[in-house]
Design a protein around this motif. Structure first.
Motif, PDB file in Angstrom:
ATOM      1  N   LEU A   1       0.844  -1.188   0.000  1.00 51.39           N
ATOM      2  CA  LEU A   1       0.000   0.000   0.000  1.00 51.39           C
ATOM      3  C   LEU A   1       0.882   1.243   0.000  1.00 51.39           C
ATOM      4  CD1 LEU A   1      -2.654  -1.051   2.638  1.00 51.39           C
ATOM      5  CD2 LEU A   1      -2.916  -0.994   0.163  1.00 51.39           C
TER       6      LEU A   1
ATOM      7  N   GLN B   1       1.611   5.927   4.286  1.00 50.34           N
ATOM      8  CA  GLN B   1       0.639   6.805   4.919  1.00 50.34           C
ATOM      9  C   GLN B   1       1.288   8.133   5.299  1.00 50.34           C
ATOM     10  OE1 GLN B   1      -0.912   4.337   8.100  1.00 50.34           O
ATOM     11  NE2 GLN B   1      -2.666   3.828   6.823  1.00 50.34           N
ATOM     12  N   HIS B   2       0.462   9.179   5.300  1.00 51.21           N
ATOM     13  CA  HIS B   2       0.928  10.527   5.588  1.00 51.21           C
ATOM     14  C   HIS B   2       0.597  10.902   7.028  1.00 51.21           C
ATOM     15  CE1 HIS B   2       1.523  10.898   1.304  1.00 51.21           C
ATOM     16  NE2 HIS B   2       0.271  10.519   1.115  1.00 51.21           N
TER      17      HIS B   2
ATOM     18  N   ARG C   1      -9.376   8.978   7.636  1.00 47.99           N
ATOM     19  CA  ARG C   1      -8.002   8.492   7.539  1.00 47.99           C
ATOM     20  C   ARG C   1      -7.802   7.668   6.273  1.00 47.99           C
ATOM     21  NH1 ARG C   1      -5.741   4.983   9.543  1.00 47.99           N
ATOM     22  NH2 ARG C   1      -7.380   3.832  10.571  1.00 47.99           N
ATOM     23  N   THR C   2      -8.777   6.833   5.949  1.00 50.18           N
ATOM     24  CA  THR C   2      -8.686   6.010   4.750  1.00 50.18           C
ATOM     25  C   THR C   2      -8.706   6.878   3.495  1.00 50.18           C
ATOM     26  OG1 THR C   2      -9.795   4.189   5.887  1.00 50.18           O
ATOM     27  CG2 THR C   2      -9.764   4.115   3.487  1.00 50.18           C
TER      28      THR C   2
ATOM     29  N   TYR D   1      -7.851  10.034   3.061  1.00 48.63           N
ATOM     30  CA  TYR D   1      -6.667  10.869   2.891  1.00 48.63           C
ATOM     31  C   TYR D   1      -5.360  10.121   3.186  1.00 48.63           C
ATOM     32  CZ  TYR D   1      -9.908  14.726   2.425  1.00 48.63           C
ATOM     33  OH  TYR D   1     -10.912  15.552   2.002  1.00 48.63           O
ATOM     34  N   ASN D   2      -5.464   8.826   3.423  1.00 51.01           N
ATOM     35  CA  ASN D   2      -4.290   7.972   3.662  1.00 51.01           C
ATOM     36  C   ASN D   2      -3.450   8.501   4.825  1.00 51.01           C
ATOM     37  OD1 ASN D   2      -2.863   5.670   3.118  1.00 51.01           O
ATOM     38  ND2 ASN D   2      -1.488   6.657   1.673  1.00 51.01           N
TER      39      ASN D   2
ATOM     40  N   GLN E   1      -2.068   8.446   8.906  1.00 51.68           N
ATOM     41  CA  GLN E   1      -1.609   7.474   9.894  1.00 51.68           C
ATOM     42  C   GLN E   1      -2.597   7.373  11.050  1.00 51.68           C
ATOM     43  OE1 GLN E   1       2.141   9.174  10.980  1.00 51.68           O
ATOM     44  NE2 GLN E   1       3.213   8.326   9.212  1.00 51.68           N
TER      45      GLN E   1
ATOM     46  N   PRO F   1      -8.286  11.406  -3.374  1.00 54.90           N
ATOM     47  CA  PRO F   1      -6.998  10.753  -3.187  1.00 54.90           C
ATOM     48  C   PRO F   1      -6.694   9.853  -4.375  1.00 54.90           C
ATOM     49  CG  PRO F   1      -8.675   9.769  -1.782  1.00 54.90           C
ATOM     50  CD  PRO F   1      -9.297  10.983  -2.429  1.00 54.90           C
TER      51      PRO F   1
ATOM     52  N   ILE G   1      -6.088   3.477  -5.474  1.00 53.50           N
ATOM     53  CA  ILE G   1      -5.206   2.366  -5.171  1.00 53.50           C
ATOM     54  C   ILE G   1      -5.672   1.184  -6.004  1.00 53.50           C
ATOM     55  CG2 ILE G   1      -4.372   0.817  -3.375  1.00 53.50           C
ATOM     56  CD1 ILE G   1      -5.054   3.074  -1.371  1.00 53.50           C
TER      57      ILE G   1
END
Length: 177
Positions: free
Chosen positions: A35, A38-39, A109-110, A112-113, A115, A165, A168
């Motif tokens: 993946l 994460q940011h 969170r998902t 915008y990826n 943490q 975003p 993926i």
């Protein structure tokens, strides 16, 4: 009596490549799908006073802050009033409004990826609901959303375009040879 070895065009059995376990004859399973990294959140969990107006609003009326966040995260499918009303109803009847808010933190969170720090979403909302809502609000503001306008007016202000975003791609499926 010994039998002569046959060499009549038969290929020798395949040998496993270096690094493969011997005895199975099958290659190992493909490595897990990687993946994107994460940011970090744009502000910390306890940076509530970076936006004093939002901090005060969330302290005295968290249902409004939550409603604004939910409308943006839901992309306008839930209105600020509906989400805020359900939040305050859950708070008054059960005291478990943090579970409802936790689901929106996870979705955000998902999307915008981001943490999952400093701990799991549920723990953050259970232990520090106000700080979690303030952080979510600041994150959306730092990404260009004006929470007071709502989702639809933000879209109009951006010319109907929203920044999604990066997609993926799905992990490989099926049999691997």
């Amino acid at each position: 009596m010994e039998y002569p070895k046959q060499t009549s065009g038969m290929a020798p059995p395949p040998q496993p490549a270096p690094g493969y376990p011997t005895g199975t004859g099958y290659p190992p399973v493909a490595p897990p799908y990687a993946l994107p990294q994460q940011h970090a959140w744009s502000t910390g969990l306890c940076d509530c006073f970076d936006d004093v107006n939002n901090c005060c609003l969330t302290c005295w009326c968290p249902c409004i802050t939550f409603g604004q966040i939910a409308e943006i995260v839901d992309r306008g499918n839930t209105s600020c009033g509906t989400a805020g009303g359900l939040y305050i109803l859950l708070a008054c009847l059960t005291g478990c409004q943090w579970i409802y808010a936790c689901t929106y933190r996870s979705r955000m969170r998902t999307e915008y990826n981001l943490q999952e720090v400093p701990c799991a979403d549920c723990c953050v909302h259970f232990c520090c609901e106000g700080c979690a809502l303030c952080q979510m609000s600041r994150e959306l503001k730092n990404r260009g959303w004006d929470l007071s306008l709502g989702y639809r007016l933000n879209l109009e202000r951006r010319g109907g375009m929203i920044q999604l975003p990066a997609a993926i791609p799905p992990p490989p499926q099926g049999m691997i040879r």
